[in-house]
Write an enzyme that holds these catalytic residues in place. Structure first.
Site, PDB file in Angstrom:
ATOM      1  N   GLY A 116       4.125   7.640  10.797  1.00  0.00           N
ATOM      2  CA  GLY A 116       4.469   8.752   9.911  1.00  0.00           C
ATOM      3  C   GLY A 116       4.991   9.919  10.744  1.00  0.00           C
ATOM      4  O   GLY A 116       5.104   9.834  11.973  1.00  0.00           O
ATOM      5  N   TRP A 173       3.382  21.470   4.243  1.00  0.00           N
ATOM      6  CA  TRP A 173       4.842  21.429   4.175  1.00  0.00           C
ATOM      7  C   TRP A 173       5.464  20.912   5.491  1.00  0.00           C
ATOM      8  O   TRP A 173       6.336  21.565   6.092  1.00  0.00           O
ATOM      9  CB  TRP A 173       5.384  22.831   3.848  1.00  0.00           C
ATOM     10  CG  TRP A 173       5.038  23.361   2.499  1.00  0.00           C
ATOM     11  CD1 TRP A 173       3.951  23.062   1.720  1.00  0.00           C
ATOM     12  CD2 TRP A 173       5.790  24.344   1.743  1.00  0.00           C
ATOM     13  NE1 TRP A 173       3.982  23.788   0.558  1.00  0.00           N
ATOM     14  CE2 TRP A 173       5.089  24.574   0.545  1.00  0.00           C
ATOM     15  CE3 TRP A 173       6.968  25.040   1.985  1.00  0.00           C
ATOM     16  CZ2 TRP A 173       5.542  25.474  -0.421  1.00  0.00           C
ATOM     17  CZ3 TRP A 173       7.410  25.939   1.020  1.00  0.00           C
ATOM     18  CH2 TRP A 173       6.708  26.139  -0.168  1.00  0.00           C
ATOM     19  N   THR A 194      -4.908  19.192   3.968  1.00  0.00           N
ATOM     20  CA  THR A 194      -3.760  19.830   3.321  1.00  0.00           C
ATOM     21  C   THR A 194      -4.113  21.157   2.644  1.00  0.00           C
ATOM     22  O   THR A 194      -5.258  21.350   2.199  1.00  0.00           O
ATOM     23  CB  THR A 194      -3.190  18.860   2.250  1.00  0.00           C
ATOM     24  OG1 THR A 194      -2.228  19.553   1.450  1.00  0.00           O
ATOM     25  CG2 THR A 194      -4.270  18.333   1.323  1.00  0.00           C
ATOM     26  N   ASP A 195      -3.112  22.008   2.514  1.00  0.00           N
ATOM     27  CA  ASP A 195      -3.242  23.251   1.733  1.00  0.00           C
ATOM     28  C   ASP A 195      -3.469  22.939   0.250  1.00  0.00           C
ATOM     29  O   ASP A 195      -3.927  23.798  -0.500  1.00  0.00           O
ATOM     30  CB  ASP A 195      -1.985  24.118   1.909  1.00  0.00           C
ATOM     31  CG  ASP A 195      -0.696  23.376   1.571  1.00  0.00           C
ATOM     32  OD1 ASP A 195      -0.670  22.128   1.638  1.00  0.00           O
ATOM     33  OD2 ASP A 195       0.308  24.041   1.241  1.00  0.00           O
ATOM     34  N   ASP A 238      -4.637  -1.572   8.128  1.00  0.00           N
ATOM     35  CA  ASP A 238      -4.783  -0.852   6.861  1.00  0.00           C
ATOM     36  C   ASP A 238      -6.124  -0.128   6.932  1.00  0.00           C
ATOM     37  O   ASP A 238      -7.172  -0.780   7.047  1.00  0.00           O
ATOM     38  CB  ASP A 238      -4.758  -1.864   5.702  1.00  0.00           C
ATOM     39  CG  ASP A 238      -4.855  -1.189   4.337  1.00  0.00           C
ATOM     40  OD1 ASP A 238      -5.362  -0.051   4.254  1.00  0.00           O
ATOM     41  OD2 ASP A 238      -4.431  -1.815   3.360  1.00  0.00           O
ATOM     42  N   THR A 283       0.638   9.956   0.796  1.00  0.00           N
ATOM     43  CA  THR A 283       1.209  11.311   0.785  1.00  0.00           C
ATOM     44  C   THR A 283       2.170  11.562  -0.382  1.00  0.00           C
ATOM     45  O   THR A 283       2.741  12.646  -0.470  1.00  0.00           O
ATOM     46  CB  THR A 283       1.946  11.602   2.113  1.00  0.00           C
ATOM     47  OG1 THR A 283       2.887  10.558   2.357  1.00  0.00           O
ATOM     48  CG2 THR A 283       0.985  11.701   3.275  1.00  0.00           C
ATOM     49  N   TYR A 340      -3.775  14.078  -5.593  1.00  0.00           N
ATOM     50  CA  TYR A 340      -3.606  14.081  -4.132  1.00  0.00           C
ATOM     51  C   TYR A 340      -4.585  15.058  -3.476  1.00  0.00           C
ATOM     52  O   TYR A 340      -5.309  14.716  -2.538  1.00  0.00           O
ATOM     53  CB  TYR A 340      -2.158  14.453  -3.794  1.00  0.00           C
ATOM     54  CG  TYR A 340      -1.901  14.697  -2.316  1.00  0.00           C
ATOM     55  CD1 TYR A 340      -1.834  13.636  -1.416  1.00  0.00           C
ATOM     56  CD2 TYR A 340      -1.740  15.997  -1.826  1.00  0.00           C
ATOM     57  CE1 TYR A 340      -1.596  13.870  -0.063  1.00  0.00           C
ATOM     58  CE2 TYR A 340      -1.498  16.233  -0.478  1.00  0.00           C
ATOM     59  CZ  TYR A 340      -1.432  15.167   0.398  1.00  0.00           C
ATOM     60  OH  TYR A 340      -1.207  15.401   1.738  1.00  0.00           O
ATOM     61  N   LYS A 364      -7.655  14.167  -0.974  1.00  0.00           N
ATOM     62  CA  LYS A 364      -7.669  14.693   0.402  1.00  0.00           C
ATOM     63  C   LYS A 364      -8.965  15.469   0.656  1.00  0.00           C
ATOM     64  O   LYS A 364      -9.508  15.429   1.759  1.00  0.00           O
ATOM     65  CB  LYS A 364      -6.446  15.588   0.656  1.00  0.00           C
ATOM     66  CG  LYS A 364      -5.113  14.846   0.704  1.00  0.00           C
ATOM     67  CD  LYS A 364      -5.017  13.849   1.861  1.00  0.00           C
ATOM     68  CE  LYS A 364      -4.948  14.528   3.204  1.00  0.00           C
ATOM     69  NZ  LYS A 364      -4.786  13.526   4.309  1.00  0.00           N
TER      70      LYS A 364
HETATM   71  N1  LIG Z   1       3.832  15.747   4.693  1.00  0.00           N
HETATM   72  C1  LIG Z   1       3.334  16.927   4.350  1.00  0.00           C
HETATM   73  O1  LIG Z   1       4.045  17.831   3.883  1.00  0.00           O
HETATM   74  C2  LIG Z   1       1.857  17.201   4.540  1.00  0.00           C
HETATM   75  C3  LIG Z   1       1.333  18.444   4.154  1.00  0.00           C
HETATM   76  C4  LIG Z   1      -0.017  18.695   4.338  1.00  0.00           C
HETATM   77  C5  LIG Z   1      -0.829  17.718   4.893  1.00  0.00           C
HETATM   78  N2  LIG Z   1      -0.302  16.520   5.238  1.00  0.00           N
HETATM   79  C6  LIG Z   1      -1.188  15.496   5.804  1.00  0.00           C
HETATM   80  O2  LIG Z   1      -0.783  15.286   7.148  1.00  0.00           O
HETATM   81  C7  LIG Z   1      -1.013  13.916   7.507  1.00  0.00           C
HETATM   82  C8  LIG Z   1       0.245  13.327   8.099  1.00  0.00           C
HETATM   83  O3  LIG Z   1       1.279  13.457   7.156  1.00  0.00           O
HETATM   84  P1  LIG Z   1       2.726  12.827   7.406  1.00  0.00           P
HETATM   85  O4  LIG Z   1       3.712  13.702   6.709  1.00  0.00           O
HETATM   86  O5  LIG Z   1       2.873  12.489   8.836  1.00  0.00           O
HETATM   87  O6  LIG Z   1       2.566  11.501   6.538  1.00  0.00           O
HETATM   88  P2  LIG Z   1       3.624  10.292   6.398  1.00  0.00           P
HETATM   89  O7  LIG Z   1       4.872  10.610   7.114  1.00  0.00           O
HETATM   90  O8  LIG Z   1       3.641   9.941   4.956  1.00  0.00           O
HETATM   91  O9  LIG Z   1       2.878   9.153   7.219  1.00  0.00           O
HETATM   92  C9  LIG Z   1       1.708   8.546   6.778  1.00  0.00           C
HETATM   93  C10 LIG Z   1       1.649   7.184   7.422  1.00  0.00           C
HETATM   94  O10 LIG Z   1       0.450   6.538   7.002  1.00  0.00           O
HETATM   95  C11 LIG Z   1       0.780   5.215   6.634  1.00  0.00           C
HETATM   96  N3  LIG Z   1      -0.209   4.691   5.722  1.00  0.00           N
HETATM   97  C12 LIG Z   1      -0.255   4.819   4.365  1.00  0.00           C
HETATM   98  N4  LIG Z   1      -1.297   4.124   3.876  1.00  0.00           N
HETATM   99  C13 LIG Z   1      -1.927   3.563   4.943  1.00  0.00           C
HETATM  100  C14 LIG Z   1      -3.049   2.714   5.068  1.00  0.00           C
HETATM  101  N5  LIG Z   1      -3.747   2.320   4.009  1.00  0.00           N
HETATM  102  N6  LIG Z   1      -3.413   2.308   6.303  1.00  0.00           N
HETATM  103  C15 LIG Z   1      -2.696   2.683   7.385  1.00  0.00           C
HETATM  104  N7  LIG Z   1      -1.613   3.464   7.331  1.00  0.00           N
HETATM  105  C16 LIG Z   1      -1.227   3.899   6.102  1.00  0.00           C
HETATM  106  C17 LIG Z   1       2.147   5.338   6.026  1.00  0.00           C
HETATM  107  O11 LIG Z   1       2.762   4.075   5.954  1.00  0.00           O
HETATM  108  P3  LIG Z   1       3.833   3.791   4.764  1.00  0.00           P
HETATM  109  O12 LIG Z   1       4.950   4.761   4.997  1.00  0.00           O
HETATM  110  O13 LIG Z   1       4.185   2.365   4.981  1.00  0.00           O
HETATM  111  O14 LIG Z   1       3.092   4.091   3.493  1.00  0.00           O
HETATM  112  C18 LIG Z   1       2.814   6.285   7.016  1.00  0.00           C
HETATM  113  O15 LIG Z   1       3.336   5.621   8.141  1.00  0.00           O
HETATM  114  C19 LIG Z   1      -1.529  13.236   6.240  1.00  0.00           C
HETATM  115  O16 LIG Z   1      -2.931  13.231   6.264  1.00  0.00           O
HETATM  116  C20 LIG Z   1      -1.078  14.151   5.116  1.00  0.00           C
HETATM  117  O17 LIG Z   1      -1.922  14.069   3.993  1.00  0.00           O
HETATM  118  C21 LIG Z   1       1.033  16.242   5.088  1.00  0.00           C
END
Ligand SMILES: NC(=O)c1ccc[n+]([C@@H]2O[C@H](COP(=O)([O-])OP(=O)(O)OC[C@H]3O[C@@H](n4cnc5c(N)ncnc54)[C@H](OP(=O)(O)O)[C@@H]3O)[C@@H](O)[C@H]2O)c1
Length: 279
Positions: A10, A149, A101-102, A36, A62, A125, A129
């Site tokens: 990710g 974000w 997350t916020d 997983d 996400t 979501y 979280k």
């Molecule tokens: N993105 C944002 O704006 C944001 C904001 C606030 C907080 N966060 C938090 O920050 C963290 C990182 O976010 P990110 O943007 O890097 O997320 P991301 O790009 O969506 O990456 C998440 C990764 O986790 C994988 N994943 C999903 N389900 C899984 C499972 N059951 N077992 C193992 N891997 C799994 C996804 O694979 P697939 O792609 O194949 O599903 C993806 O590679 C997360 O905890 C998110 O909640 C994100």
């Protein structure tokens, strides 16, 4: 330090993979399909085998809108699986780092949210979280880092706006009445690694400096890429998205600044770097 990172492909996982070696850390990354995180037995086996100093969980469901109709899966990934990670981390004496997350806040506060402010998630979501935060807090050693974000390598708002610009859009209609803290995944990764080196535990807010509405964020992207595109603000109601989102979830980074001796740079500067690198 030996780092075991879940969700390693990710946005944040990839940023950690780039940052870890230059700071002298070993990085072992796992993502679907090889691990997983909802498979607790597999999580235990991998963690016991790697014996990391820290397990950094970047894996999450996400898709904020999809979570509204896939609540069971979202809870399994964002909440229940974290309990398995906590138990596995405890079994090898590792620190568990859980990214949150916020969206655990309802966005009605008139001042930025501090780590110990009451949460009130509005979306599935956000609720799942928060369940993950509680599960992580059961680990003997844990760090919950709330961010917001995110933009980095992968799918995100900046990439989506650029795609529309490249497709020839002349106007973009973007939500103007939700405010948050755009954050560069590379900056967050660097901050997390420094927090680990300092032995920080508990909850910490980690976002770039500043705040914006999605409309302002889009305007800055358009300006920086030099596109001839008009950005028009619209109301949340007009966007008609399935999941409710906080109107103003600004994270107070006082604790992060105290721990690191300074905060992350302004988001506009980080955005400039991200766009220059062409990610
Ligand atoms: N993105 C944002 O704006 C944001 C904001 C606030 C907080 N966060 C938090 O920050 C963290 C990182 O976010 P990110 O943007 O890097 O997320 P991301 O790009 O969506 O990456 C998440 C990764 O986790 C994988 N994943 C999903 N389900 C899984 C499972 N059951 N077992 C193992 N891997 C799994 C996804 O694979 P697939 O792609 O194949 O599903 C993806 O590679 C997360 O905890 C998110 O909640 C994100």
């Amino acid at each position: 330090m030996r780092l075991l990172v879940t969700g390693s492909r990710g946005q944040l996982g990839r940023a950690l993979e780039r940052a870890a070696p230059s700071l002298g850390h070993d990085f072992a990354g796992y993502d679907l399909p090889e691990l997983d995180i909802t498979d607790a037995a597999a999580v235990h086996a991998v963690v016991r085998g790697a014996k990391p100093d820290a397990v950094i969980n970047c894996a999450a469901f996400t898709a904020v809108d999809a979570a509204e109709t896939e609540a069971e899966r979202a809870l399994a990934v964002n909440g229940t699986a974290v309990a398995g990670l906590a138990a596995a981390a405890d079994a090898v004496g590792a620190l568990l780092v859980q990214i949150s997350t916020d969206y655990v806040f309802d966005g009605t506060s008139r001042r930025p949210y501090r780590e110990d402010d009451p949460v009130n998630p509005q979306s599935v979501y956000g609720k799942t979280k928060f369940a993950g935060e509680r599960a992580a807090a059961a680990a003997r050693r844990h760090l919950v880092a709330r961010t917001a974000w995110l933009f980095g390598e992968g799918a995100n708002f900046v990439a989506a706006i650029r795609r529309q610009i490249e497709a020839g859009a002349s106007t973009l209609r973007v939500v103007g009445d939700q405010r948050g803290c755009p954050t560069y995944a590379e900056d967050l990764a660097g901050a997390l690694l420094r927090l680990l080196e300092l032995g920080a535990e508990g909850t910490v807010h980690a976002v770039n400096a500043g705040e914006a509405s999605w409309f302002e964020f889009a305007g800055e992207i358009v300006r920086r890429v030099g596109a001839d595109v008009t950005v028009i603000p619209i109301a949340t109601a007009e966007a008609a998205r399935p999941a409710p989102r906080p109107a103003r979830a600004i994270l107070d980074t006082g604790r992060l600044q105290a721990l690191l001796g300074g905060g992350l740079r302004p988001w506009q500067e980080a955005l400039g770097e991200y766009l220059r690198l062409g990610a």
